[in-house]
Write an enzyme that holds these catalytic residues in place. Structure first.
Site, PDB file in Angstrom:
ATOM      1  N   GLU A  13     -10.467   7.171   4.573  1.00  8.47           N
ATOM      2  CA  GLU A  13      -9.425   6.577   5.425  1.00  8.47           C
ATOM      3  C   GLU A  13      -9.452   7.161   6.842  1.00  8.47           C
ATOM      4  O   GLU A  13     -10.508   7.389   7.409  1.00  8.47           O
ATOM      5  CB  GLU A  13      -8.063   6.702   4.731  1.00  8.47           C
ATOM      6  CG  GLU A  13      -8.065   5.962   3.376  1.00  8.47           C
ATOM      7  CD  GLU A  13      -6.687   5.832   2.758  1.00  8.47           C
ATOM      8  OE1 GLU A  13      -5.746   5.431   3.441  1.00  8.47           O
ATOM      9  OE2 GLU A  13      -6.558   6.108   1.544  1.00  8.47           O
TER      10      GLU A  13
ATOM     11  N   ASP B 117       0.853  -1.186   0.000  1.00  5.59           N
ATOM     12  CA  ASP B 117       0.000   0.000   0.000  1.00  5.59           C
ATOM     13  C   ASP B 117       0.897   1.247   0.000  1.00  5.59           C
ATOM     14  O   ASP B 117       2.115   1.161   0.175  1.00  5.59           O
ATOM     15  CB  ASP B 117      -0.964  -0.023   1.203  1.00  5.59           C
ATOM     16  CG  ASP B 117      -2.189   0.859   0.979  1.00  5.59           C
ATOM     17  OD1 ASP B 117      -2.167   1.721   0.075  1.00  5.59           O
ATOM     18  OD2 ASP B 117      -3.183   0.712   1.724  1.00  5.59           O
TER      19      ASP B 117
HETATM   20  C1  BGC Z   1      -5.121   3.141   0.455  1.00  4.38           C
HETATM   21  C2  BGC Z   1      -5.335   2.154  -0.646  1.00  4.38           C
HETATM   22  C3  BGC Z   1      -5.175   2.821  -1.987  1.00  4.38           C
HETATM   23  C4  BGC Z   1      -3.848   3.506  -2.063  1.00  4.38           C
HETATM   24  C5  BGC Z   1      -3.597   4.211  -3.366  1.00  4.38           C
HETATM   25  C6  BGC Z   1      -3.874   3.943   0.277  1.00  4.38           C
HETATM   26  O1  BGC Z   1      -3.821   4.977   1.204  1.00  4.38           O
HETATM   27  O2  BGC Z   1      -5.066   2.458   1.703  1.00  4.38           O
HETATM   28  O3  BGC Z   1      -6.600   1.566  -0.519  1.00  4.38           O
HETATM   29  O4  BGC Z   1      -5.324   1.877  -3.002  1.00  4.38           O
HETATM   30  O5  BGC Z   1      -3.750   4.450  -1.025  1.00  4.38           O
HETATM   31  O6  BGC Z   1      -4.374   5.338  -3.503  1.00  4.38           O
HETATM   32  C1  BGC Z   2      -3.269   9.939  -1.762  1.00  2.36           C
HETATM   33  C2  BGC Z   2      -4.080   8.703  -1.590  1.00  2.36           C
HETATM   34  C3  BGC Z   2      -3.416   7.891  -0.589  1.00  2.36           C
HETATM   35  C4  BGC Z   2      -3.156   8.654   0.685  1.00  2.36           C
HETATM   36  C5  BGC Z   2      -2.396   7.825   1.646  1.00  2.36           C
HETATM   37  C6  BGC Z   2      -3.110  10.640  -0.461  1.00  2.36           C
HETATM   38  O1  BGC Z   2      -2.351  11.803  -0.630  1.00  2.36           O
HETATM   39  O2  BGC Z   2      -3.912  10.760  -2.663  1.00  2.36           O
HETATM   40  O3  BGC Z   2      -4.186   7.993  -2.774  1.00  2.36           O
HETATM   41  O4  BGC Z   2      -4.238   6.801  -0.348  1.00  2.36           O
HETATM   42  O5  BGC Z   2      -2.454   9.824   0.434  1.00  2.36           O
HETATM   43  O6  BGC Z   2      -2.122   8.486   2.829  1.00  2.36           O
END
Ligand code: BGC
Ligand code: BGC
Length: 654
Positions: free
Chosen positions: A531, A331
């Site tokens: 998230e 991830d």
């Molecule tokens: C998320 C994932 C996602 C990745 C890319 C991460 O923060 O946990 O689900 O696919 O970012 O955007």
């Molecule tokens: C990104 C996401 C990612 C996240 C993780 C963001 O800045 O756009 O895709 O999942 O950071 O912390």
């Protein structure tokens, strides 16, 4: 506590098994409860169900990989194992750093745009692909991944399907298959190859900010959805698999993402191995049997150990026992959280079995460090070859070496497919099937469409709020209907239905009116989040949204019947709001097709019922703000009223 605990502290591991078992039996513990008392983060593959790979070994593909591996330099191999974010890499970088993949994060878009025009997505896809093929040496074409988690949600004009929690309420795997197919078609339009979906989390605590990405708290339901959505995205294993119109899918987040203590995002899932397998692991066997090509490792821990370093689960269980032969991907900087690791340096994660690290911004330094670690032996050549073999296997199955550049693939650049009538109708069908009727006093619903309707509440005319997080941006946003050229608000749908039937509609977010309405439809709910930002302390809706109850109360005191449409990414404690409503509809995060709500709550002028409710709760609805795993929920999992069966007792389906 027990003497068993002490014996472990004093070197119990050396004791013969028979003797340990004798003690266990003597003090009345079963082996399962021993595991609970001494949680381990090392899995035993033998207790996981053996899965048969759906792919017959292909001598042709493996021989092709052998030939490629024989020609590739260490640098070329290491490059394949790294994925960079499109905001931090240019196509010309691929000459020196031959990376295997790029992604666009939730807020990233090509060439530094905040929201790139559609043609920029496609031309960037061409530029990266062409650069990867043009380099000297062994040129391996690159793939581009995106979080198309409820439709192709990063780009403007795409059809936004309801989030997974809503789809769980439909209990309709065939619908998942059709949504997967439509999503793949839209992703191909702008040139991407791969979606980081489906999320197969089996969320156990609605305080988690990603609850809406989970289809259900019920492992069996998630397990039946996994193959359907994956086959929609990739096609079914056999002829046509990953053919035209299909993209690569990802089962995520392996494993236990939905089981963390207190629902904390990226937290610790403290459960026995049996629960990890039977609850959180339930969808993975079916996903692998449906041919899923990539699996993303979870940010979370199992019994204190970060999943990104858990070799027993990644290598022994997933790749061994579950027979997964595709790419295990990390991830977003997920490896950073391992002891001794940084963004640019983490042999531990790679050695634990992650084949491709997601290193959005530090990919260059990571590349340099990994090349050094292979040369020093810290990463073995065998492990490197194994990872690259998996990456090449997926790329060969996907036909990447014979596909033309992204803009020349069937459907690419066909911008009319984004938000096409067929896809929007499918999304609207999904909305209709996902709404759950929790209360309908005096059978107030369905409303006559030729009535005088007041539409109230801050979310009534707000497509962004309907869509939630992972929509146009990472966190999503509310208040900009013009960002959704192919969407309709809930108010928009109600207006059409009512005016067509000869009724009248007024919109007022605070519920005030000039002419007294026959009924008020009040749309309230959570604001978008994604998230960790969506984690909450307790499940009380009104604590964080104090404006809703006074609005409902004002209408109630004026004796105007109230139908509440509740938007949320999870079940919340809403007893005060339910008590202040004559009818209450859990509408989840329905996406761009707000008209699906009017489809259910109104009946045509002729008095017939056009559509009955079909949705059933994918999560239990809480009786108190602090309840998480309640024995006595307000509405149990599976609950949902029907017009045809108005009595609550008839409405829990097994
Ligand atoms: C998320 C994932 C996602 C990745 C890319 C991460 O923060 O946990 O689900 O696919 O970012 O955007
Ligand atoms: C990104 C996401 C990612 C996240 C993780 C963001 O800045 O756009 O895709 O999942 O950071 O912390």
């Amino acid at each position: 506590m027990s003497s068993l605990h002490e014996c472990r502290l004093t070197g119990g591991y050396d004791w013969p098994l028979a003797r340990l078992l004798a003690i266990v039996t003597a003090i009345g513990l079963t082996p399962a409860s021993v595991a609970e008392a001494n949680p381990s983060s090392v899995a035993d593959p033998a207790v996981w169900p053996a899965v048969a790979s759906p792919f017959a070994p292909s001598a042709e593909i493996e021989a092709r990989i052998d030939r490629l591996l024989a020609r590739m330099s260490v640098e070329e191999k290491v490059g394949q194992t790294i994925m960079a974010d499109v905001a931090s890499i240019k196509p010309s970088d691929l000459a020196a750093y031959p990376l295997g993949a790029i992604l666009n994060g939730g807020d990233s878009s090509p060439r530094g745009f905040e929201q790139a025009p559609l043609s920029e997505w496609l031309s960037a896809a061409d530029a990266f692909y062409t650069a990867s093929r043009a380099r000297r040496g062994t040129a391996i074409p690159i793939i581009w991944g995106t979080d198309a988690v409820h439709g192709h949600n990063r780009v403007r004009g795409a059809t936004i399907f309801p989030h997974n929690i809503a789809l769980g309420a439909t209990h309709d795997p065939d619908l998942m298959r059709r949504i997967g197919t439509a999503t793949a078609e839209e992703v191909i339009v702008t040139g991407q190859d791969w979606t980081f979906a489906p999320t197969l989390a089996v969320a156990q605590n609605a305080r988690w900010g990603r609850t809406y990405e989970s289809y259900s708290a019920d492992p069996a339901l998630v397990a039946t959805y996994a193959p359907a959505i994956i086959e929609g995205l990739q096609g079914s294993v056999g002829p046509g698999f990953l053919g035209d119109g299909r993209i690569l899918a990802t089962a995520k987040h392996f494993i236990g993402d939905g089981g963390t203590v207190d629902g904390q995002d990226q937290g610790d899932t403290r459960v026995s191995q049996a629960d990890l397998r039977d609850i959180h692991g339930a969808p993975y066997g079916p996903a692998i049997q449906a041919g899923v090509q990539t699996v993303m490792v979870s940010y979370s821990s199992w019994n204190g150990q970060k999943m990104h370093g858990n070799a027993s689960l990644i290598t022994e269980v997933l790749k061994g026992r579950l027979a997964f032969d595709g790419i295990v991907v990390g991830d977003w900087n997920g490896h950073v959280q391992l002891p001794g690791c940084s963004k640019s340096d983490c042999p531990t994660a790679f050695n634990a079995g992650i084949d491709m690290l997601m290193a959005p911004d530090a990919w260059k330094e990571l590349f340099v460090n990994m090349v050094r670690q292979v040369n020093s032996g810290e990463i073995s050549k065998t492990r490197l070859d194994e990872a690259v073999r998996r990456i090449l296997r997926v790329k060969l199955r996907y036909g990447l070496f014979i596909k033309p550049k992204p803009s020349e693939r069937p459907g690419a650049g066909d911008y009319g497919l984004l938000g096409s009538t067929a896809h929007r109708n499918l999304a609207r069908e999904a909305v209709r099937k996902s709404l759950v009727l929790l209360k309908n006093d005096g059978a107030i619903l369905p409303l006559p469409a030729n009535a005088k309707v007041l539409v109230a509440g801050g979310a009534a005319d707000d497509i962004g709020a309907q869509c939630g997080g992972w929509t146009l941006s990472w966190q999503g946003s509310s208040g900009h209907n013009s960002d959704f050229p192919n969407g309709e608000s809930i108010f928009g749908g109600i207006r059409n239905a009512v005016e067509d039937a000869g009724g009248t509609v007024a919109l007022s977010s605070d519920g005030s009116f000039v002419e007294r309405p026959d009924v008020a439809v009040v749309v309230i709910g959570e604001q978008p989040y994604a998230e960790t930002k969506g984690d909450i302390r307790d499940l009380s809706y009104s604590r964080a949204h104090s404006e809703s109850l006074p609005l409902l109360d004002r209408l109630k005191r004026q004796e105007i019947p109230v139908v509440t449409v509740f938007l949320s990414g999870r079940p919340l404690w809403t007893t005060p709001e339910i008590d202040h409503s004559n009818a209450f509809v859990a509408a989840w995060l329905p996406g761009s097709e707000g008209a699906g709500i009017a489809d259910l709550i109104f009946r045509p002028g002729d008095g017939t019922v056009a559509n009955d409710f079909a949705g059933r709760l994918p999560f239990a609805w809480p009786r108190s703000p602090t309840a998480s795993a309640e024995s006595q929920p307000l509405f149990p999992l599976g609950f949902g009223l029907r017009y045809a069966r108005p009595h609550p007792a008839q409405n829990v389906d097994e």
